[in-house]
Scaffold this motif. Structure first.
Motif, PDB file in Angstrom:
ATOM      1  N   GLY A  43       0.814  -1.208   0.000  1.00 40.99           N
ATOM      2  CA  GLY A  43       0.000   0.000   0.000  1.00 40.99           C
ATOM      3  C   GLY A  43       0.844   1.253   0.000  1.00 40.99           C
ATOM      4  O   GLY A  43       0.510   2.236  -0.672  1.00 40.99           O
TER       5      GLY A  43
ATOM      6  N   ARG B  14       2.104   1.665  -3.458  1.00 36.33           N
ATOM      7  CA  ARG B  14       1.026   2.111  -4.355  1.00 36.33           C
ATOM      8  C   ARG B  14       0.758   3.603  -4.212  1.00 36.33           C
ATOM      9  O   ARG B  14       0.269   4.247  -5.132  1.00 36.33           O
ATOM     10  N   SER B  15       1.055   4.155  -3.034  1.00 37.86           N
ATOM     11  CA  SER B  15       0.748   5.558  -2.775  1.00 37.86           C
ATOM     12  C   SER B  15       1.776   6.513  -3.365  1.00 37.86           C
ATOM     13  O   SER B  15       1.550   7.726  -3.396  1.00 37.86           O
TER      14      SER B  15
ATOM     15  N   SER C 256       5.314   5.756  -8.888  1.00 41.78           N
ATOM     16  CA  SER C 256       4.863   4.462  -9.393  1.00 41.78           C
ATOM     17  C   SER C 256       3.798   4.583 -10.482  1.00 41.78           C
ATOM     18  O   SER C 256       3.320   3.574 -10.981  1.00 41.78           O
ATOM     19  N   TYR C 257       3.403   5.798 -10.850  1.00 42.10           N
ATOM     20  CA  TYR C 257       2.284   5.998 -11.762  1.00 42.10           C
ATOM     21  C   TYR C 257       2.659   6.870 -12.953  1.00 42.10           C
ATOM     22  O   TYR C 257       3.604   7.647 -12.891  1.00 42.10           O
TER      23      TYR C 257
ATOM     24  N   ALA D 186      -3.491   5.572  -5.729  1.00 45.09           N
ATOM     25  CA  ALA D 186      -4.266   4.635  -4.909  1.00 45.09           C
ATOM     26  C   ALA D 186      -3.739   4.654  -3.480  1.00 45.09           C
ATOM     27  O   ALA D 186      -2.916   3.825  -3.093  1.00 45.09           O
TER      28      ALA D 186
ATOM     29  N   ARG E  58       2.019  -2.590  -7.326  1.00 50.27           N
ATOM     30  CA  ARG E  58       1.582  -1.363  -7.972  1.00 50.27           C
ATOM     31  C   ARG E  58       0.763  -1.695  -9.220  1.00 50.27           C
ATOM     32  O   ARG E  58       1.265  -1.661 -10.342  1.00 50.27           O
TER      33      ARG E  58
ATOM     34  N   ALA F 146      -3.016   1.950 -12.509  1.00 52.83           N
ATOM     35  CA  ALA F 146      -4.031   2.852 -11.991  1.00 52.83           C
ATOM     36  C   ALA F 146      -4.961   3.292 -13.126  1.00 52.83           C
ATOM     37  O   ALA F 146      -4.572   3.346 -14.284  1.00 52.83           O
TER      38      ALA F 146
END
Length: 616
Positions: free
Chosen positions: A250, A253-254, A258-259, A266, A323, A326
């Motif tokens: 988590g 993912r935050s 990673s995006y 997320a 990850r 998204a």
């Protein structure tokens, strides 16, 4: 072989509200000469754990064992612990300015460490301090020995703290968030310095941080803590590439890095639990997307995996994909030539510095800034401390007058407004500050704080004002029922939402965000960034976004202006800037930025052993 080993460490802190279970049955070991990382959100017990190890929690009840060089530190008399602190165990704190005494020179403060542990002459102590200042990268150390802390930059003060921690060549150095408030280039220098000291002196380093990118780049081993519990533990490369616990996944993912830019982050939902009561099951279960029915009422077992990673979790196969892709969210559509909200033309600022009676000299802070911000656009400002980012923001907001040049907001010249026009213009430019708690009056209720813009500009009163405030609270994701609460009753992320609601109150043309997420954990940071993007889409907001976190800037900004020495040295769209930087300084900034390793789906680990945990 270990230099530090904790076995079943517990820390209970008596308070007026009850006993806070700050650390619960935590075990770990640190190898000599390694860099051991401790990660987790605020309140997870990271700093309390290391303070217990060093004997800095006088009123706490500490249980278990902490073996340092084979000697148990728990219950050690304070006199013996004082000899170990500084001599064998060094400490580097997060805020060097508050850790250094403002009335004493930095040389005297470091020399005091030498005199406290060794009988040496003043001349010898001075020579050793000057030598150490040189080793940690302070230029002209002999000349800077008699300077005061305020005469150093943030990065230089942190180097002074490192010199103080290393002056007696301790076997172990504990660094508690030593780079949180520093720019990426200074951060890289401090981390490189710690690594060099580790090689040169054989010093073992424990690094506490919530910067996962930084930790993944330097740590040998890592421990992930949450609500006082150790949830995951193992080699850093294995933990970050294939997290076994849903909490670690988590956190990854935050992270904006990673995006793809423009996608929804997320974050971990919910907030950490109270530490006043020990839950019956897993402490992370209320926030876990992969929780099983038994997680709420049965303590999780310790899972040992084939790569040495340990996870306190009921999931036998570990966490899901760290990850996942998204969901893309369309960025605001930018016209080819969007209507300008702010136009900055050849803005310069010069200060006259010097003593009252002595000669004065000129200091050029801004040296001709040209920048246009279009409606609905997010323009980022990046650069090292002292380059003029916040000064430029203050000029745009009308808080600091420029020496020359022109600033136009919504077509009106900010330097040519009379008192009435200036009051009207104040509605059009609002700020969201870096420290949400410091920017909120602790003695006033949240409803009154958010309602102040309406009161000051005579827009609404009574029930109409209360209705507008409750509407704003709903827009930013706050519960309107908390209208009468004080800022101290909210979390860090919620306090930042209060600041955003206050900035939105008068429907401004431009919002200046000055480091709005740098002090937040990655999970809360993701929530605030998502909120800012959602509000921009729905309300057509325009942002000037200042940050030293390049992954954040890349994620939220349409264009990025790189500042150095009071000038904009490069201005480009975010993607082009990161893909093909042109200016050498931009390349230096990007090279200093740390990113998290890519998640690996190959070579999945296998479960080796399961151990039932005994309640602490």
């Amino acid at each position: 072989m270990t230099i530090l080993e904790a076995k079943g460490l517990t820390v209970d802190i008596p308070t007026e509200d009850g006993v806070v279970h700050a650390v619960c049955n935590v075990s770990f070991s640190v190898r000599p000469g390694s860099l051991f990382g401790i990660a987790g959100e605020s309140g997870s017990g990271k700093s309390v754990l290391t303070q217990a190890v060093t004997g800095l929690l006088a009123n706490a009840e500490i249980g278990g064992e902490v073996l340092f060089e084979g000697r148990n530190l728990v219950g050690l008399p304070q006199e013996e612990m004082r000899r170990l602190r500084g001599g064998r165990i060094g400490m580097i704190f997060q805020d060097p300015l508050s850790s250094l005494h403002p009335f004493y020179t930095i040389g005297a403060q470091i020399a005091e460490m030498v005199h406290a542990h060794e009988k040496v002459s003043a001349a010898e102590a001075r020579a050793r301090v000057i030598d150490m200042l040189g080793k940690v990268g302070i230029p002209s150390p002999a000349d800077r020995f008699d300077d005061y802390p305020h005469q150093f930059s943030g990065g230089m003060r942190q180097r002074v703290m490192i010199a103080m921690a290393l002056i007696l060549k301790p076997a172990l150095v504990i660094a508690d968030e030593p780079t949180t408030a520093l720019d990426v280039t200074v951060q890289a220098q401090i981390v490189s310095l710690l690594d060099a000291m580790r090689r040169d002196f054989g010093t073992t380093v424990i690094l506490i941080t919530h910067d996962l990118g930084l930790l993944s780049s330097v740590a040998d081993d890592v421990m992930v803590m949450y609500a006082g519990h150790r949830l995951e533990y193992g080699r850093a490369a294995d933990v970050f590439r294939r997290p076994a616990h849903p909490y670690t996944a988590g956190l990854l993912r935050s992270t904006p890095a990673s995006y793809r830019p423009g996608t929804e982050l997320a974050p971990i939902s919910g907030r950490p639990p109270s530490l006043l009561a020990t839950p019956a099951g897993c402490v992370f279960a209320p926030r876990c997307a992969e929780a099983l029915p038994r997680c709420s009422n049965e303590p999780p077992p310790l899972r040992l995996y084939s790569d040495g990673v340990e996870s306190l979790c009921w999931l036998e196969e570990g966490a899901g994909k760290a990850r996942p892709a998204a969901k893309a969210v369309a960025a605001p559509v930018q016209a080819v030539a969007a209507e300008p909200v702010a136009e900055i033309e050849d803005v310069r600022l010069t200060y006259q510095i010097g003593s009252f009676f002595g000669p004065k000299r000129s200091l050029d802070v801004l040296k001709g800034i040209d920048l246009t911000i279009g409606r609905g656009e997010t323009v980022g400002l990046v650069g090292e401390s002292g380059c003029g980012k916040s000064t430029l923001a203050r000029i745009v907001a009308g808080l600091t007058p420029a020496t020359s040049g022109r600033v136009r907001v919504l077509g009106r010249d900010m330097g040519a407004l009379d008192a009435r026009q200036w009051r009207e213009m104040r509605q059009q430019v609002q700020l969201v500050f870096q420290d949400p708690f410091g920017s909120l009056n602790p003695r006033r209720r949240v409803g009154a704080i958010i309602g102040d813009p309406f009161r000051l500009h005579g827009i609404a009163s009574g029930e109409a004002r209360r209705a507008k405030v409750r509407e704003l609270m709903e827009i930013v994701g706050l519960n309107p029922e908390h209208y009468n609460r004080f800022p101290s009753e909210f979390s860090g992320g919620q306090r930042q939402r209060i600041g955003i609601a206050r900035a939105l109150a008068l429907n401004p043309g431009l919002i200046i965000c000055d480091e709005p997420v740098s002090a937040l954990d990655v999970s809360i940071q993701a929530q605030v960034l998502n909120l800012l993007r959602r509000l921009q889409r729905e309300l057509g907001l325009t942002y000037l976004f200042i940050s030293h976190d390049l992954s954040v800037v890349r994620h939220v900004c349409d264009r990025i202006a790189v500042m150095q020495g009071g000038r904009i040295v490069e201005l480009e769209t975010a993607e082009r800037l990161f893909a093909a930087p042109q200016h050498p300084y931009t390349k230096t900034l990007l090279a200093a930025s740390k990113t998290i390793p890519v998640f690996e789906e190959k070579e999945r680990r296998s479960l080796v052993e399961t151990r039932l945990q005994v309640a602490s």
